[in-house]
Design an enzyme around this catalytic site. Structure first.
Site, mmCIF file in Angstrom:
data_model
loop_
_atom_site.group_PDB
_atom_site.id
_atom_site.type_symbol
_atom_site.label_atom_id
_atom_site.label_comp_id
_atom_site.label_asym_id
_atom_site.label_seq_id
_atom_site.Cartn_x
_atom_site.Cartn_y
_atom_site.Cartn_z
ATOM 1 N N ASN A 12 0.943 -1.103 0.028
ATOM 2 C CA ASN A 12 0.016 0.166 -0.127
ATOM 3 C C ASN A 12 0.997 1.312 -0.045
ATOM 4 O OD1 ASN A 12 -1.837 1.959 0.615
ATOM 5 N ND2 ASN A 12 -2.343 1.448 2.692
ATOM 6 N N LYS A 14 0.119 4.169 -0.141
ATOM 7 C CA LYS A 14 -0.545 5.438 0.734
ATOM 8 C C LYS A 14 -0.135 6.754 -0.281
ATOM 9 C CE LYS A 14 -0.081 3.167 5.035
ATOM 10 N NZ LYS A 14 -0.149 3.478 6.569
ATOM 11 N N HIS A 97 -9.613 0.984 5.265
ATOM 12 C CA HIS A 97 -8.132 1.212 5.774
ATOM 13 C C HIS A 97 -8.334 1.908 6.939
ATOM 14 C CE1 HIS A 97 -4.319 2.463 6.498
ATOM 15 N NE2 HIS A 97 -3.730 1.222 5.758
ATOM 16 N N GLU A 99 -6.807 4.552 7.873
ATOM 17 C CA GLU A 99 -6.487 6.077 7.493
ATOM 18 C C GLU A 99 -7.913 6.533 7.109
ATOM 19 O OE1 GLU A 99 -2.947 5.365 5.593
ATOM 20 O OE2 GLU A 99 -2.017 4.810 7.515
ATOM 21 N N GLU A 169 -4.903 -5.058 10.481
ATOM 22 C CA GLU A 169 -4.021 -4.091 10.895
ATOM 23 C C GLU A 169 -4.456 -3.283 12.169
ATOM 24 O OE1 GLU A 169 -2.070 -2.822 6.855
ATOM 25 O OE2 GLU A 169 -3.719 -1.281 7.022
ATOM 26 N N GLY A 175 2.570 2.291 10.925
ATOM 27 C CA GLY A 175 3.801 3.505 10.630
ATOM 28 C C GLY A 175 4.384 3.895 11.899
ATOM 29 N N SER A 214 3.615 -2.230 10.204
ATOM 30 C CA SER A 214 5.172 -2.174 10.461
ATOM 31 C C SER A 214 5.746 -3.525 10.110
ATOM 32 C CB SER A 214 5.619 -1.713 11.765
ATOM 33 O OG SER A 214 5.165 -0.338 12.088
HETATM 34 P P1 13P Z 1 3.173 0.451 7.515
HETATM 35 O O1 13P Z 1 3.845 -0.742 7.074
HETATM 36 O O2 13P Z 1 3.865 1.620 7.202
HETATM 37 O O3 13P Z 1 3.048 0.173 9.072
HETATM 38 O O4 13P Z 1 1.667 0.435 7.166
HETATM 39 C C1 13P Z 1 0.824 -0.431 7.080
HETATM 40 C C2 13P Z 1 -0.362 -0.055 6.199
HETATM 41 O O5 13P Z 1 -1.427 0.695 6.814
HETATM 42 C C3 13P Z 1 -0.573 -0.914 5.156
HETATM 43 O O6 13P Z 1 -1.805 -0.598 4.745
#
Ligand code: 13P
Length: 252
Positions: A12, A14, A97, A99, A169, A175, A214
């Site tokens: 992803n 982002k 997701h 976010e 997740e 992150g 992560s």
């Molecule tokens: P990170 O791997 O940067 O923690 O992000 C995970 C994520 O949100 C993937 O959709």
């Protein structure tokens, strides 16, 4: 990981990248996945999707979007429909997701509608679920995830999970550099499979459940070794070709 479910690693991206960076990233991955069994997916930002889907058509790497509109067409300025994603060659789309849920106020019902919209066009939704740190600390993890799943079950039904992926997740691991331990991930993955299994054991058994939060080259193998972890949904580490390839290799 099981012998029966094909591993999947999804990147992803982002809101990262540029045409030049995307091109360099994909170039560095070309030919590097041929010996792996795992399915590999990248999810670039909307504006790059058509170009990347064209470039990767017929290749070893599938393409997904990071979100979509729940509506099919009409006056929804700024939105992108499932049919449009299908039209430009997307095969997958992330829905729910964390976010999107936290920053863009997507609730369980809207996420369920997006899931249904995706499947209506033959896209495979990657349904993201997960608890916040406060929810984990107050022992609400399973309740939160059950509610996130139940909203989709209520609208789409269990049969829809035969054409879907689930990604666990934990919000506190995204992150942050804080990864769930393999045991923490396994406990939630097993819960997801068991909960869906109460409605259809065969569909639950065949469902691929990814871990995200992560994931790195250094911790992927131990996460993927867990019985109910079928691959990863990778954020930051999917932007670095060598590390993403290491994660893909850990999935087998
Ligand atoms: P990170 O791997 O940067 O923690 O992000 C995970 C994520 O949100 C993937 O959709």
């Amino acid at each position: 990981m099981s012998n029966t479910r094909r591993p999947l690693v999804a990147g992803n991206w982002k809101m990262h990248g540029s045409r030049a960076e995307n091109s360099a990233l994909l170039e560095a991955m070309t030919g590097q996945l041929d010996k792996l069994q795992a399915e590999v997916l990248v999810c670039p930002p909307f504006v790059y999707l058509a170009e990347i889907a064209g470039r990767l058509a017929g290749s070893r790497i599938a393409v997904g979007a990071q979100s979509l509109c729940a509506e099919s067409t009409g006056a929804f300025t700024g939105e992108v429909s499932a049919a449009m994603l299908k039209d430009i060659g997307c095969q997958y789309v992330l829905v729910g997701h964390s976010e999107r849920r936290s920053l863009f106020h997507e609730d369980n019902e809207l996420v369920a509608r997006k899931f249904v919209a995706a499947q209506s066009q033959g896209l495979i939704p990657v349904l993201c679920v997960g608890e916040s740190l406060a929810q984990r600390q107050s022992e609400q993890t399973f309740d939160v995830i059950r509610a996130q799943l139940d909203a989709v079950l209520a609208l789409a039904g269990i049969a829809a999970f035969a054409r879907a992926i689930v990604a666990y997740e934990p919000v506190w691991a995204i992150g942050t550099g804080l990864t769930a331990t393999p045991e923490q991930a396994q406990a939630v993955h097993a819960f997801i499979r068991k909960h869906l299994g109460t409605q259809d054991a065969q569909i639950a058994d065949g469902l691929r459940i990814l871990y995200g939060g992560s994931v790195k080259g250094s911790n992927a193998a131990e996460l993927f070794a867990m019985a109910d972890v079928d691959g990863g949904l990778v954020g930051g580490a999917s932007l670095k070709a060598a590390e993403f390839l290491q994660i893909c290799a850990a999935a087998g």
